[in-house]
Design an enzyme around this catalytic site. Structure first.
Site, short mmCIF file in Angstrom:
data_model
loop_
_atom_site.label_atom_id
_atom_site.label_comp_id
_atom_site.label_asym_id
_atom_site.label_seq_id
_atom_site.Cartn_x
_atom_site.Cartn_y
_atom_site.Cartn_z
N LYS A 186 58.12 47.39 44.92
CA LYS A 186 57.22 47.43 46.07
C LYS A 186 57.90 47.93 47.34
O LYS A 186 57.24 48.46 48.23
CB LYS A 186 56.57 46.06 46.29
CG LYS A 186 55.78 45.60 45.07
CD LYS A 186 54.35 45.23 45.36
CE LYS A 186 53.57 45.13 44.06
NZ LYS A 186 52.26 44.58 44.11
N LYS A 245 51.08 49.29 34.01
CA LYS A 245 50.08 48.22 34.12
C LYS A 245 48.86 48.70 34.90
O LYS A 245 48.99 49.50 35.83
CB LYS A 245 50.80 47.03 34.80
CG LYS A 245 49.96 46.15 35.65
CD LYS A 245 50.78 45.12 36.39
CE LYS A 245 50.36 45.17 37.85
NZ LYS A 245 50.39 43.95 38.59
N LYS A 302 45.54 47.54 40.96
CA LYS A 302 44.56 47.77 42.03
C LYS A 302 44.96 48.95 42.87
O LYS A 302 44.14 49.61 43.50
CB LYS A 302 44.56 46.60 43.01
CG LYS A 302 44.44 45.27 42.48
CD LYS A 302 44.68 44.37 43.66
CE LYS A 302 44.81 42.94 43.25
NZ LYS A 302 45.16 42.08 44.34
#
Ligand code: ATP
Ligand code: LTN
Length: 344
Positions: free
Chosen positions: A128, A208, A211
């Site tokens: 991230k 994965k 969103k």
């Protein structure tokens, strides 16, 4: 219900305290089919046997520095989606993290019990920080997550596979605090579902379903219309070959079979049997029907809940009151052991 859950839970009894569940999601955007399969679906089931606490972690979402209007909207969207998916606010606690100041307070205390070395090992920080910058908020994100869980003395935390490492850290921090101050915090167990713990992107089965994927075709959102769901399934990548059968060498079709299994409850063997001799086209058509049947009622309930602002506000207000009461009990217990002075 799966056996692990049954053994860990105590059957309903008015005199016996039920074990505590805590889990949470970030309001970083609308919730996805991955969120539903990996987490929400289990949260709903667990309500039968556990005392459940479900939080919308808006302070965690700040690590992605969202626009204020977007954060406000998405926080309410996620709370409404919990309820639309089957979380019953009369039975489970539903609230927003920032409405309970003890989360940030305990996080500070726990940061004094966490090591740079163990935080450095967190893979999500590495992933991230490339995107959002290496802020100290992102670095200490898992400490705030530990505070969320430990405040409620949770016994079990149902999450998807990607949260395993953060949960291990929460356990280590709890054990460390208990080493200095015995019997202060409950050491939580992680609950990762056997099937569906990692739903993959519809465009790249090695990634994965997320969103925040830039490719809108990769992710099904729980608010997608029937047409959008059908379109995304139609365009989902498949593997070479034609057989509708699971296998390590067939990651795309395995992912789609998992979705089919979750949406219909049919066993993998029965599904594979039924599609022998048929191609991917037939399978995708039926999968799209099954997903529409699963998601449409959730989406309809979501819009009804979201449009009744007063009722949603009321649920979150009541949730925050009870959550504050429970969280402050743990915080005060620890403050006392630490020597923080209480005013008379
Ligand atoms: P992002 O995709 O932007 O990284 P996220 O969806 O992983 O965000 P959260 O909303 O906080 O982040 O995740 C909520 C829960 O949903 C967690 O328990 C997580 O493990 C689970 N989850 C998220 N994506 C998937 C997926 N593709 N498959 C299974 N579970 C998932
Ligand atoms: N990091 C989690 C969200 C989260 C969480 C929690 C999950 C924050 N606090 C406590 C379980 C328990 C994620 O899913 N990205």
């Amino acid at each position: 219900m799966n056996q692990e859950l049954q053994t860990a839970s105590k059957q309903d009894s008015p005199t016996e305290k039920r074990p505590i569940i805590f889990s949470a999601m970030q309001p970083t955007s609308g919730l996805t089919l991955g969120n539903y399969v990996g987490a929400l679906k289990n949260w709903v089931e667990l309500q039968k046997d556990y005392d459940c606490v479900y939080c919308v972690v808006d302070l965690h979402a700040l690590t992605a520095r969202p626009e204020a209007a977007a954060l406000r909207k998405q926080t309410l969207d996620v709370a409404a989606m919990y309820i639309a998916s089957g979380i019953d606010p009369a039975r489970s606690l539903v609230f927003v993290q920032s409405h309970v100041p003890a989360h940030a307070q305990l996080s500070w205390v726990l940061s004094c019990f966490s090591q740079l070395g163990e935080l450095n090992k967190m893979t999500q920080f590495k992933e991230k920080s490339d995107k959002h910058g290496a802020t100290t908020g992102l670095f200490t994100y898992p400490v705030l997550q530990a505070a969320d869980i430990l405040l409620y003395q949770a016994n079990l935390v149902p999450v998807g596979e990607d949260q395993k490492q953060h949960l291990e850290l929460s356990r280590n921090i709890a054990e460390r605090v208990n080493h200095y101050y015995a019997n202060t915090l409950t050491v939580p167990e992680v609950f990762i579902p056997k099937v569906g713990a990692r739903i993959m992107s519809l465009q790249d089965p090695t990634k994965k379903m997320s969103k925040s994927d830039e490719n809108p075709k990769a992710t099904i959102f729980l608010t997608d219309s029937a047409d959008e769901i059908r379109g995304k399934i139609k365009r989902a990548v498949t593997d070479s070959g034609t057989e509708v059968r699971r296998g390590e060498e067939r990651p795309a079709i395995t992912n789609l079979l998992t979705l089919y299994h979750i949406a219909t409850g049919e066993s993998f063997e029965a599904i594979e049997e039924r599609f022998v001799g048929k191609g991917y086209g037939d399978f995708k058509q039926e999968l799209a029907d099954a997903l529409v049947a699963l998601i449409e009622p959730i989406s309809t309930r979501f819009h009804a809940i979201r449009n009744d602002k007063a009722a949603l506000n009321d649920i979150l207000k009541k949730g925050a009151e009870e959550a504050n009461r429970r969280a402050n009990r743990t915080l005060r217990k620890l403050y006392k052991k630490l020597g923080i002075v209480e005013l008379e």
